[in-house]
Write an enzyme that holds these catalytic residues in place. Structure first.
Site, PDB file in Angstrom:
ATOM      1  CG  LEU A  33      -1.808  -1.254   1.383  1.00  0.00           C
ATOM      2  CD1 LEU A  33      -2.699  -1.112   2.602  1.00  0.00           C
ATOM      3  CD2 LEU A  33      -2.639  -1.525   0.139  1.00  0.00           C
ATOM      4  CD  GLU A  35       0.653   8.850   2.122  1.00  0.00           C
ATOM      5  OE1 GLU A  35      -0.437   9.412   2.282  1.00  0.00           O
ATOM      6  OE2 GLU A  35       1.336   8.402   3.063  1.00  0.00           O
ATOM      7  CG  HIS A  37      -3.288   1.299  -1.983  1.00  0.00           C
ATOM      8  ND1 HIS A  37      -1.965   1.184  -2.349  1.00  0.00           N
ATOM      9  CD2 HIS A  37      -4.000   0.615  -2.903  1.00  0.00           C
ATOM     10  CE1 HIS A  37      -1.884   0.453  -3.437  1.00  0.00           C
ATOM     11  NE2 HIS A  37      -3.096   0.094  -3.805  1.00  0.00           N
ATOM     12  N   GLY A 147      -9.502   3.747  -7.007  1.00  0.00           N
ATOM     13  CA  GLY A 147      -8.763   4.930  -7.418  1.00  0.00           C
ATOM     14  C   GLY A 147      -9.028   5.308  -8.863  1.00  0.00           C
ATOM     15  CD  GLU A 148     -11.577  10.137  -9.666  1.00  0.00           C
ATOM     16  OE1 GLU A 148     -10.741  11.048  -9.924  1.00  0.00           O
ATOM     17  OE2 GLU A 148     -12.739  10.370  -9.277  1.00  0.00           O
ATOM     18  CD  GLN A 153      -9.335  -1.808 -10.991  1.00  0.00           C
ATOM     19  OE1 GLN A 153      -8.593  -2.748 -11.175  1.00  0.00           O
ATOM     20  NE2 GLN A 153      -9.194  -0.994  -9.956  1.00  0.00           N
ATOM     21  CB  VAL A 176      -2.633  10.003  -4.071  1.00  0.00           C
ATOM     22  CG1 VAL A 176      -1.569  10.553  -3.121  1.00  0.00           C
ATOM     23  CG2 VAL A 176      -4.017  10.092  -3.425  1.00  0.00           C
TER      24      VAL A 176
END
Length: 280
Positions: A33, A35, A37, A147-148, A153, A176
């Site tokens: 993981l 930042e 995540h 996450g974008e 996905q 991020v």
């Protein structure tokens, strides 16, 4: 915070929470993981009274020559990050736990998986959708967080949820980045010092495209050329794809007269990196 490895034990905790009226947030990950995540876990913690983080390197979404064996794993490190971010439970199953003997049921989402990474990684989204649908059935979350950075996905998961009537809210969270602009990724750990510097061309090329769009350039071919020229300035970068697609259908667009996803994938050495932005 607990770490559980079996579906039976996880469901026991989930059932207890459900009886007590808790809303449950799920953050599906493959571990190691960062930042990015952590921002997903933070968002899930803000929205829900209980948070489950799945940590599972999913073998069926890797191709034959991809990095399944070398993908970074460190459950102790991940556990500390999860706990600090507000997770209540980590689900860390083995492949055998997730895919029992003679496993033979898979989920395909057609259309949205034919472009971008789907075109370059045959079978990838079949593996993603199968494992995510299993996690949805096992955890039965109120909300799930993605996450974008993995824009395709996210679009595919939203379509699967709508088509299969999962009663789950899908939350997309912003990319991020490192201070120098590189999008956070577990695969960044593969990069040597020289490759790490070279990888900055990814964000630089997208910034060039953003500037061109704001200046009024709406021809996709011209924008692809602008991105390509910037990427080609970096000797260590090898272009996998540059695509400008409708942000909903993910189909290529010629003239930018609607919201679009500008997405690129490159290799820096042997490491494949992706990045994107949406232009309204």
């Amino acid at each position: 915070m607990k770490v559980v490895n079996s579906i039976k034990e996880l469901r026991s905790h989930i059932n207890t929470w459900k009886r007590r009226g808790h809303e449950i947030g799920l953050v599906p990950t493959m571990g190691y993981l960062h930042e990015g995540h952590k921002s997903l876990i933070n968002a899930a913690s803000d929205d829900n009274s209980k948070v489950v983080v799945s940590i599972f390197v999913n073998p069926i979404q890797f191709g034959a020559n991809e990095d399944l064996d070398s993908y970074p794993r460190d459950i102790e490190r991940d556990s500390k990050i999860c706990e600090a971010a507000g997770a209540d439970l980590i689900f860390n199953p083995s492949p055998e736990e997730m895919y029992g003997e003679n496993f033979s049921t898979y989920i395909d989402v057609e259309g949205l998986t034919e472009e971008l990474c789907g075109a370059k990684r045959p079978g990838h989204f079949r593996g993603v959708c199968t494992v995510v649908s299993k996690l949805f059935n096992i955890v039965n979350p109120t909300r799930a967080y993605f996450g974008e950075k993995d824009a395709q996905q996210l679009a595919v998961i939203k379509r699967m949820v709508a088509d299969l009537n999962f009663d789950i809210e899908i939350i997309g969270c912003p990319i991020v980045r490192e201070e120098d602009g590189l999008a956070k990724s577990s695969r960044n750990t593969y990069l040597s010092e020289e490759e790490r510097k070279a990888s900055l061309v990814l964000n630089r090329s997208l910034l060039k495209a953003k500037s061109a769009l704001k200046e009024g350039i709406k021809d996709s071919d011209k924008l692809v050329q602008i991105i390509s020229q910037e990427l080609n300035k970096e000797p260590l970068a090898k272009i996998d794809y540059i695509e400008i697609v409708d942000s909903t259908s993910l189909k290529p667009v010629k003239n930018i007269d609607r919201p679009v996803l500008v997405a690129i994938a490159i290799y820096i050495g042997k490491t494949r990196l992706i990045d994107n932005f949406i232009f309204q």
